[in-house]
Design an enzyme around this catalytic site. Structure first.
Site, PDB file in Angstrom:
ATOM      1  N   LYS A  49       0.856  -1.193   0.000  1.00 14.78           N
ATOM      2  CA  LYS A  49       0.000   0.000   0.000  1.00 14.78           C
ATOM      3  C   LYS A  49       0.881   1.228   0.000  1.00 14.78           C
ATOM      4  O   LYS A  49       2.002   1.201   0.509  1.00 14.78           O
ATOM      5  CB  LYS A  49      -0.872   0.018   1.257  1.00 14.78           C
ATOM      6  CG  LYS A  49      -2.065   0.949   1.159  1.00 14.78           C
ATOM      7  CD  LYS A  49      -3.162   0.304   0.346  1.00 14.78           C
ATOM      8  CE  LYS A  49      -4.450   1.078   0.395  1.00 14.78           C
ATOM      9  NZ  LYS A  49      -5.574   0.185   0.055  1.00 14.78           N
TER      10      LYS A  49
HETATM   11  N1  GLU Z   1      -7.173   0.122  -3.203  1.00 14.27           N
HETATM   12  C1  GLU Z   1      -7.967  -1.036  -3.460  1.00 14.27           C
HETATM   13  C2  GLU Z   1      -8.037  -1.923  -2.230  1.00 14.27           C
HETATM   14  O1  GLU Z   1      -7.881  -1.474  -1.118  1.00 14.27           O
HETATM   15  C3  GLU Z   1      -7.533  -1.755  -4.716  1.00 14.27           C
HETATM   16  C4  GLU Z   1      -6.148  -2.341  -4.676  1.00 14.27           C
HETATM   17  C5  GLU Z   1      -5.699  -2.922  -6.006  1.00 14.27           C
HETATM   18  O2  GLU Z   1      -6.499  -3.044  -6.918  1.00 14.27           O
HETATM   19  O3  GLU Z   1      -4.512  -3.254  -6.083  1.00 14.27           O
HETATM   20  O4  GLU Z   1      -8.330  -3.084  -2.320  1.00 14.27           O
END
Ligand code: GLU
Length: 417
Positions: free
Chosen positions: A107
């Site tokens: 993240k």
């Molecule tokens: N930000 C989204 C989540 O928390 C998508 C993450 C992604 O597609 O890599 O799942």
């Protein structure tokens, strides 16, 4: 009762501890899972439109890379902290394992107010951030995507910056891209569609149809608005919605078509003519069949959990329920579809996008949606089979399913010393 703010990383660790004990996780693996593999902090000088330089703080955290490259979004928000990003990275490890796609958890985030940045400022900030984290991302290392405060345009700048540095086309470096740059059909609504699929499964588990069920949705960003639209199209009755500016309700059912038009014109659900104003805090305890928290962390706490009247909670957001609220909801018979399952539709279609990029062969929207149903229903069944086997709540069931999958992979690989 305590009103101390809940640290999201400690919340993740609390659930992990309960799940690990119940599962009987090896102590060495538990210690590995408790800390992220890598955390990067970067300072980002950006030339603002007024001619002044601002320095922003950015993070990229990789929690676990055992099952594949790190995967996870980039969040632009004033409340971003290292611990929040660490929590989200860990949740991505569990989320990718629950839906069984070959990624680890990552993240990123930048402490900023995306609404106060001009397009030019946002672009310069994004490019500088990607240049700074360049060495740890890539299609086989760590694949970002969008999250709160970022969108397909942001992902296009990520792609361009990365490609300019490596001097070739690498569109699998990022997902959630515009279609014209190798994005996938169905990705924009994928998280909302995952909420729909898991809400339907949860109602089925209670022996009730989704059609006609009443719904309240907290948050009207990408996840909340898409979930609202799709649940409405599936025949559910959306009676309350909220965003950061306020909440509205109409017990006869909101006219979703008109509401979406109102939001596209005014950027808020408030002031919608076909509804009455509602106290945003009251939305979470409103009398509905299904509650979809799709805003941010720690919305359902030990304080309001006893008052929740929904039969089912489908967690569109990451971490909307504080750990202390879980036993209360379980005691009161509320069926919680935990975030690492409920909102995994986004990363599942991100995986499809990454596969399509690497194949150089693009799928029809119908194929994407059918495969998403397949992945999500499998994940739902596996989560609830684990929950029943360990006689626990679905969040701990989902954690056990995930940590079992990651632990098995880690045992094969061993520790490199
Ligand atoms: N930000 C989204 C989540 O928390 C998508 C993450 C992604 O597609 O890599 O799942």
């Amino acid at each position: 009762m305590s009103n101390a703010p809940i640290n999201p990383y400690e919340a993740m660790q609390a659930s992990l501890r309960v799940a690990s004990e119940l599962y009987g996780l090896d102590d060495a693996l538990f210690k590995v899972f408790m800390a992220p593999t890598r955390s990067m902090i970067v300072s980002l000088p950006v030339l603002m439109d007024n001619g002044q330089w601002e320095v922003f703080t950015g993070y990229r955290v990789q929690h676990n890379l055992t099952r594949g490259p790190a995967k996870g979004g980039i969040r632009y928000d004033l409340n971003v902290t290292l611990d929040e990003v660490k929590a989200m990275a860990a949740w991505m490890t569990w989320k990718t394992a629950v839906v069984d796609v070959p990624f680890g958890g990552g993240k990123g985030g930048i402490v900023c107010d995306p609404n106060s940045l001009s397009m030019g400022e946002k672009e310069r900030l994004t490019r500088r951030y990607i240049a700074e984290i360049m060495d740890i991302i890539g299609p086989d290392r760590d694949v970002p995507a969008q999250d709160m405060g970022t969108d397909a345009q942001t992902m296009a700048w990520v792609l361009d910056t990365y490609n300019m540095h490596v001097r070739r086309t690498e569109n699998a470096v990022v997902t959630g891209k515009p279609l014209s740059l190798g994005g996938s059909l169905g990705r924009n609504e994928a998280t909302g569609r995952g909420v729909l699929i898991t809400a339907r499964e949860a109602m089925q588990r209670l022996g009730k149809p989704l059609a006609g069920a009443t719904v309240a949705v907290q948050g009207f960003g990408n996840v909340g608005s898409q979930a609202t639209r799709l649940l409405h199209e599936a025949g559910a009755r959306i009676i309350a919605v909220s965003d950061s500016k306020g909440a509205i309700k109409n017990d006869r059912g909101l006219d979703i078509h008109a509401l979406l038009k109102h939001v596209s014109e005014t950027k808020t659900v408030t002031g919608f003519k076909g509804a009455e104003a509602l106290d945003p805090a009251a939305l979470l305890t409103y009398q509905v069949d299904i509650l979809v928290p799709a805003a941010t962390e720690n919305q359902i706490t030990e304080d309001n959990a006893p008052k929740v009247r929904a039969k089912v909670i489908v967690e569109g957001a990451n971490g909307p329920t504080a750990p202390a609220a879980d036993p209360i909801l379980q005691e009161n018979g509320v069926l919680v579809v935990p975030d690492i399952l409920a909102n995994a539709g986004g990363v599942t279609v991100s995986y499809f996008e990454w596969v399509q990029n690497r194949q150089g062969f693009y799928w029809r929207e119908r194929e994407v949606n059918e495969r998403l149903v397949d992945y999500m229903t499998h994940a739902f069944q596996a989560t609830f089979a684990t929950t029943d086997k360990y006689k626990t709540n679905p969040r701990i069931g989902a954690y056990i399913l995930a940590l079992d999958r990651v632990a098995q992979a880690m045992k094969y690989r061993g520790f490199y010393a």
